[in-house]
Design an enzyme around this catalytic site. Structure first.
Site, PDB file in Angstrom:
ATOM      1  N   TRP A 200       0.848  -1.180   0.000  1.00 16.98           N
ATOM      2  CA  TRP A 200       0.000   0.000   0.000  1.00 16.98           C
ATOM      3  C   TRP A 200       0.902   1.254   0.000  1.00 16.98           C
ATOM      4  O   TRP A 200       1.886   1.308   0.720  1.00 16.98           O
ATOM      5  CB  TRP A 200      -0.907   0.018   1.252  1.00 16.98           C
ATOM      6  CG  TRP A 200      -1.655   1.306   1.363  1.00 16.98           C
ATOM      7  CD1 TRP A 200      -2.729   1.697   0.637  1.00 16.98           C
ATOM      8  CD2 TRP A 200      -1.331   2.401   2.229  1.00 16.98           C
ATOM      9  NE1 TRP A 200      -3.103   2.972   0.985  1.00 16.98           N
ATOM     10  CE2 TRP A 200      -2.267   3.431   1.961  1.00 16.98           C
ATOM     11  CE3 TRP A 200      -0.340   2.611   3.185  1.00 16.98           C
ATOM     12  CZ2 TRP A 200      -2.242   4.653   2.624  1.00 16.98           C
ATOM     13  CZ3 TRP A 200      -0.321   3.830   3.850  1.00 16.98           C
ATOM     14  CH2 TRP A 200      -1.265   4.830   3.562  1.00 16.98           C
ATOM     15  N   ASP A 367     -15.562  12.299  -2.595  1.00 19.52           N
ATOM     16  CA  ASP A 367     -14.993  11.008  -2.187  1.00 19.52           C
ATOM     17  C   ASP A 367     -15.833  10.394  -1.075  1.00 19.52           C
ATOM     18  O   ASP A 367     -17.019  10.721  -0.891  1.00 19.52           O
ATOM     19  CB  ASP A 367     -13.505  11.200  -1.795  1.00 19.52           C
ATOM     20  CG  ASP A 367     -12.664   9.967  -2.088  1.00 19.52           C
ATOM     21  OD1 ASP A 367     -12.673   9.033  -1.270  1.00 19.52           O
ATOM     22  OD2 ASP A 367     -11.993   9.927  -3.148  1.00 19.52           O
ATOM     23  N   LYS A 477     -15.425   6.952  -9.015  1.00 19.60           N
ATOM     24  CA  LYS A 477     -14.172   6.350  -8.530  1.00 19.60           C
ATOM     25  C   LYS A 477     -14.592   5.055  -7.845  1.00 19.60           C
ATOM     26  O   LYS A 477     -15.225   5.086  -6.792  1.00 19.60           O
ATOM     27  CB  LYS A 477     -13.490   7.297  -7.544  1.00 19.60           C
ATOM     28  CG  LYS A 477     -12.204   6.758  -6.930  1.00 19.60           C
ATOM     29  CD  LYS A 477     -11.594   7.838  -6.026  1.00 19.60           C
ATOM     30  CE  LYS A 477     -10.407   7.356  -5.233  1.00 19.60           C
ATOM     31  NZ  LYS A 477      -9.969   8.367  -4.245  1.00 19.60           N
ATOM     32  N   ASP A 479     -13.881   1.948  -5.853  1.00 15.91           N
ATOM     33  CA  ASP A 479     -12.822   1.543  -4.924  1.00 15.91           C
ATOM     34  C   ASP A 479     -13.025   0.110  -4.444  1.00 15.91           C
ATOM     35  O   ASP A 479     -14.129  -0.434  -4.515  1.00 15.91           O
ATOM     36  CB  ASP A 479     -12.829   2.515  -3.727  1.00 15.91           C
ATOM     37  CG  ASP A 479     -11.444   2.712  -3.149  1.00 15.91           C
ATOM     38  OD1 ASP A 479     -10.559   1.867  -3.379  1.00 15.91           O
ATOM     39  OD2 ASP A 479     -11.240   3.723  -2.445  1.00 15.91           O
ATOM     40  N   CYS A 527      -9.819   2.006  -8.540  1.00 15.89           N
ATOM     41  CA  CYS A 527      -9.017   2.271  -7.340  1.00 15.89           C
ATOM     42  C   CYS A 527      -9.131   1.063  -6.434  1.00 15.89           C
ATOM     43  O   CYS A 527     -10.186   0.433  -6.355  1.00 15.89           O
ATOM     44  CB  CYS A 527      -9.566   3.526  -6.640  1.00 15.89           C
ATOM     45  SG  CYS A 527      -8.724   3.933  -5.107  1.00 15.89           S
ATOM     46  N   ASP A 549      -2.267   5.586  -3.254  1.00 15.84           N
ATOM     47  CA  ASP A 549      -2.708   6.538  -2.232  1.00 15.84           C
ATOM     48  C   ASP A 549      -1.568   7.460  -1.826  1.00 15.84           C
ATOM     49  O   ASP A 549      -1.767   8.407  -1.075  1.00 15.84           O
ATOM     50  CB  ASP A 549      -3.210   5.793  -0.991  1.00 15.84           C
ATOM     51  CG  ASP A 549      -4.686   5.436  -1.120  1.00 15.84           C
ATOM     52  OD1 ASP A 549      -5.321   5.897  -2.087  1.00 15.84           O
ATOM     53  OD2 ASP A 549      -5.190   4.699  -0.257  1.00 15.84           O
TER      54      ASP A 549
HETATM   55  C1  GLA Z   1      -9.104   4.430  -0.474  1.00 16.30           C
HETATM   56  C2  GLA Z   1      -8.702   5.243  -1.682  1.00 16.30           C
HETATM   57  C3  GLA Z   1      -8.557   6.695  -1.291  1.00 16.30           C
HETATM   58  C4  GLA Z   1      -9.859   7.193  -0.710  1.00 16.30           C
HETATM   59  C5  GLA Z   1     -10.273   6.315   0.451  1.00 16.30           C
HETATM   60  C6  GLA Z   1     -11.662   6.669   0.955  1.00 16.30           C
HETATM   61  O1  GLA Z   1      -8.094   4.365   0.451  1.00 16.30           O
HETATM   62  O2  GLA Z   1      -7.526   4.755  -2.225  1.00 16.30           O
HETATM   63  O3  GLA Z   1      -8.182   7.475  -2.402  1.00 16.30           O
HETATM   64  O4  GLA Z   1     -10.843   7.189  -1.705  1.00 16.30           O
HETATM   65  O5  GLA Z   1     -10.295   4.952   0.095  1.00 16.30           O
HETATM   66  O6  GLA Z   1     -12.038   5.901   2.024  1.00 16.30           O
END
Ligand code: GLA
Length: 728
Positions: A200, A367, A477, A479, A527, A549
């Site tokens: 990470w 986000d 986005k 995730d 993501c 990140d």
């Molecule tokens: C992950 C994504 C981040 C953000 C967080 C939100 O870690 O990689 O960019 O969006 O989630 O919880």
């Protein structure tokens, strides 16, 4: 012609403009790997020149006709377990009678123009018909198992793809225990292997090491392609570097558990394989059923890693990414994550949005934290309804206000997840991956929805569709923030539980296929805690990825350099964030943060309402530069000139597809006092042409730039430059 079968020698020639891949049938039965390298239109059969095996020591002669003394030295095109080859097999099956031995022999082949989609899986394609496909059908006459090896030749791209389909024509049920998508035997190799490892916030670090005796695996067992490894690797000559040497590159169009193995045996043969990870995998195949492997992408370069990368880049951009954003300019976005985290109100978001509009940003991305009662990472995943305390007029209201400001609207979602503290979990406690009677281990306080279930996939498709239809959203986005554990499904029978990881990936692909079909105008950004699922499978649905990140400009040098080995700049989401940086605490100049983000798809992740006028002006300049030149980075050819992994300096060059514009990015990672300037020589310019440096109007010949180069100070930390050269 991309593919030719020469009957007299029983050889298949798979030819691209610069490369050839040759398969030969041994005694009309067993496909051998005869050659992969520079274009070669004629070669004698292996059996006639005997170069493959005559000098090798016999180990075992099972099924191995003369002059080959050992199956263990044969370059096999699709090695199967159990008949004398002691290396790792590409294929292994368990029959009802307990036998694991399969003998595959050639039955027939088919050559045709075009390329079919792989059922249920993302796969490469060609829009201009410059692809041909070869299917070689092999069968086991005892068990009735039938295996089709598919090869597609993208002649103008210098790319060959491979996949395998297994069909059970026998009476009983079989279990596939291992199925690689591609296997490559090289018999005289002194190779290194290059792969990408990470974690990470530290994705895509490059490791290169000699291939020595034994087997190396680079794999994922975490349910997704993961941060720790990437489904991409190269085996290359010891002396190969960016510009010279033979390189064989591999990628896998797949987003789940994968395995890349590289094995050198006692006879010096090197076998490289790529495919689904056989660890914790098995697939039951009843009479009449088929199983399709993911597609592997094979790229050979005789001029080092740079050529390999450019071939992967153009192939992934044009023959894998889809949708309107494949070639369309991507919006510059502002994302509120590092600006506010969960702590926002509508008016705070609008303040950021107004400042963003002033500097030329196109889209606001909301986000995490807009749904359920989510104010931290411990609840509400699955409850995808708006939190009206934070957004009194809902998503629609915020979208309207953003549109009044002049910005498009995007949102973050993590649809594959479920929080134990959610209505969804309270209503459907068996919808997550779990094992009855065992603890459900949390990661980031969440569990994973069981995408092997159709009802769960339908719920996700309907929920996301509901939001996208109602709220005028132009970007998602998408995730996925944890790895698998406690792998079990409430619906699968005991003897199919090991199908779960692959069924999960198929479920995910079916959801993404449906959503991208229903919402073709929505830009999806991939993501997974940053680059935890940055792979060719996801690129098929989502043309860009938030690649880490870690938004620190210096860390990004390594991450983006490593990613660029296989993935084009047009797929790399890169944001400018605040300093001291939230991940590593480092302070770098805004200029360097901008220059690093300009190497990918530009965005900002910063509370612009608190930025100074001077900072906003610089950001506005970055955005206007980006808009002027983004086609050069997004569609041009990329050359890596200086590696941050080798020195305290990084440099990249891009050439526009009309060859008129050259961008040279340089970065000092660690400045030293009185350090002599760094001389950077460019690549692939036209020797006798002249180029003018737009910054100072100096003119240089192509041969000067390529042989002498430009010099850059490196006596201070974090100096960065973008030099624009125009042909004149
Ligand atoms: C992950 C994504 C981040 C953000 C967080 C939100 O870690 O990689 O960019 O969006 O989630 O919880």
């Amino acid at each position: 012609m991309g593919i030719v079968f020469k009957e007299e020698t029983e050889q298949f020639y798979l030819s691209t403009v610069h490369t050839s891949y040759i398969i030969e049938l041994l005694a009309g039965k067993i496909p051998l790997h005869a050659y992969w390298g520079k274009r070669l239109d004629d070669m004698p059969p292996l059996i006639s020149w005997g170069g493959v095996a005559e000098s090798r020591l016999p180990i075992c002669d099972v099924n191995c006709p003369p002059p080959f003394q050992s199956s263990n030295s044969l370059p096999l095109e699709f090695p199967v377990y159990g008949t004398g080859d002691m290396r790792e097999p590409a294929f292994c099956v368990l029959y009802e009678n307990g036998s694991r031995v399969t003998v595959l022999e050639y039955c027939e082949h088919k050559i045709y123009t075009g390329k079919p989609h792989l059922p249920g899986l993302p796969s490469s394609y060609s829009e201009d018909g410059d692809v041909q496909t070869l299917e070689i059908v092999l069968a086991d006459h005892v068990t009735g198992l039938c295996v089709t090896l598919s090869y597609s030749v993208f002649e103008n791209k210098d790319v060959i793809t491979r996949s395998v389909r297994v069909k059970n024509n026998g009476a009983g049920t079989v279990r596939i225990e291992k199925l690689a998508s591609a296997s490559f035997d090289s018999y005289d190799a002194d190779f290194d292997v290059l792969h990408l490892h990470g974690d990470w916030a530290r994705e895509f670090h490059i490791e290169r090491r000699p291939v020595q005796y034994g087997v190396m695996h680079f794999d994922s067992k975490c349910g997704k392609s993961g941060h720790l490894a990437n489904p991409a690797a190269a085996v290359l000559e010891r002396n190969a570097d960016e510009t010279v040497g033979d390189v064989y590159g591999f990628g896998l169009i797949y987003s789940g558990n994968f395995d890349i193995s590289v094995e050198k045996n006692s006879l010096g043969s090197v076998r490289t394989m790529i495919g689904i990870n056989s660890f914790d995998f098995s697939w039951k195949l009843k009479h009449g059923e088929s199983f399709q492997s993911p597609e592997a992408v094979l790229v050979y370069s005789d001029s080092g890693l740079g050529t390999m990368s450019r071939r992967f880049h153009s192939f992934y951009r044009e023959n894998l990414c889809r949708g309107i954003y494949k070639n369309k300019e991507r919006p510059v976005l502002i994302n509120n994550w590092e600006a506010t985290y969960f702590d926002f109100t509508e008016s705070r978001l609008l303040d950021i949005a107004k400042a963003a509009k002033q500097i030329g940003i196109d889209m606001f991305v909301l986000d995490d934290g807009w749904f359920g009662k989510r104010n931290s990472a411990d609840s509400s995943l699955g409850d995808w309804f708006c939190n009206y305390k934070k957004l009194p007029d809902g998503l629609a209201g915020l979208g309207k206000k953003l549109s009044d400001v002049g910005l498009k609207f995007g949102i973050w979602m993590e649809p594959e997840m479920i929080s134990p503290d959610s209505d969804l979990y309270r209503n459907h406690p068996d919808w997550c991956i779990h094992i009855n009677g065992r603890n459900r281990n949390l990661s980031r306080n969440q569990l994973i929805l069981d995408l092997s279930r159709q009802d769960v996939c339908d719920y996700i498709t309907d929920t996301v569709s509901g939001i996208l239809s109602a709220e005028n959203i132009s970007y998602v986005k998408w995730d996925m923030n944890r790895c698998f554990s406690d792998i079990g499904s409430a619906l699968l029978p005991a003897d199919r539980q090991r199908e779960l990881p692959h069924r999960y990936v198929l479920g995910l692909y079916s959801i993404l296929e449906e959503l991208t079909l229903r919402f073709p105008y929505v830009l999806f950004e991939n993501c997974s805690s940053g680059g935890g699922r940055y792979d060719p499978g996801m690129l098929y649905y989502m043309p860009q990825t938030w690649c880490s990140d870690d938004s620190d400009a210096l860390e990004r040098m390594y991450i983006q350099y490593g990613a660029s080995l296989f993935y084009p700049a047009s797929t790399m989401g890169a944001h400018v964030s605040v300093c001291p940086n939230h991940q590593v605490g480092r302070t770098t100049p805004l200029k360097m943060r901008g220059d690093a983000a300009l190497l990918g798809v530009l965005g900002y992740e910063i509370d612009l309402s608190c930025s100074s006028r001077q900072e906003l002006e610089l950001m506005a300049q970055q955005i206007s530069f980006y808009k002027k030149y983004r086609n050069v980075t997004a569609r041009g050819d990329m050359y890596r000139l200086c590696s941050p992994f080798k020195e305290s300096f990084a440099a990249w060059q891009f050439i526009s597809d009309d060859s008129e514009t050259v961008l040279l990015f340089t970065f000092v990672l660690n400045g030293r006092p009185a350090e002599v300037p760094k001389r950077v020589t460019l690549q692939a310019l036209e020797l006798k042409e002249y180029y003018v440096n737009e910054n100072d109007n100096r003119r240089y010949s192509g041969e000067f730039l390529m042989n002498v180069g430009l010099t850059y100070r490196r006596d201070e930390d974090y100096i960065s430059n973008i030099t624009v050269l125009k042909k004149c």
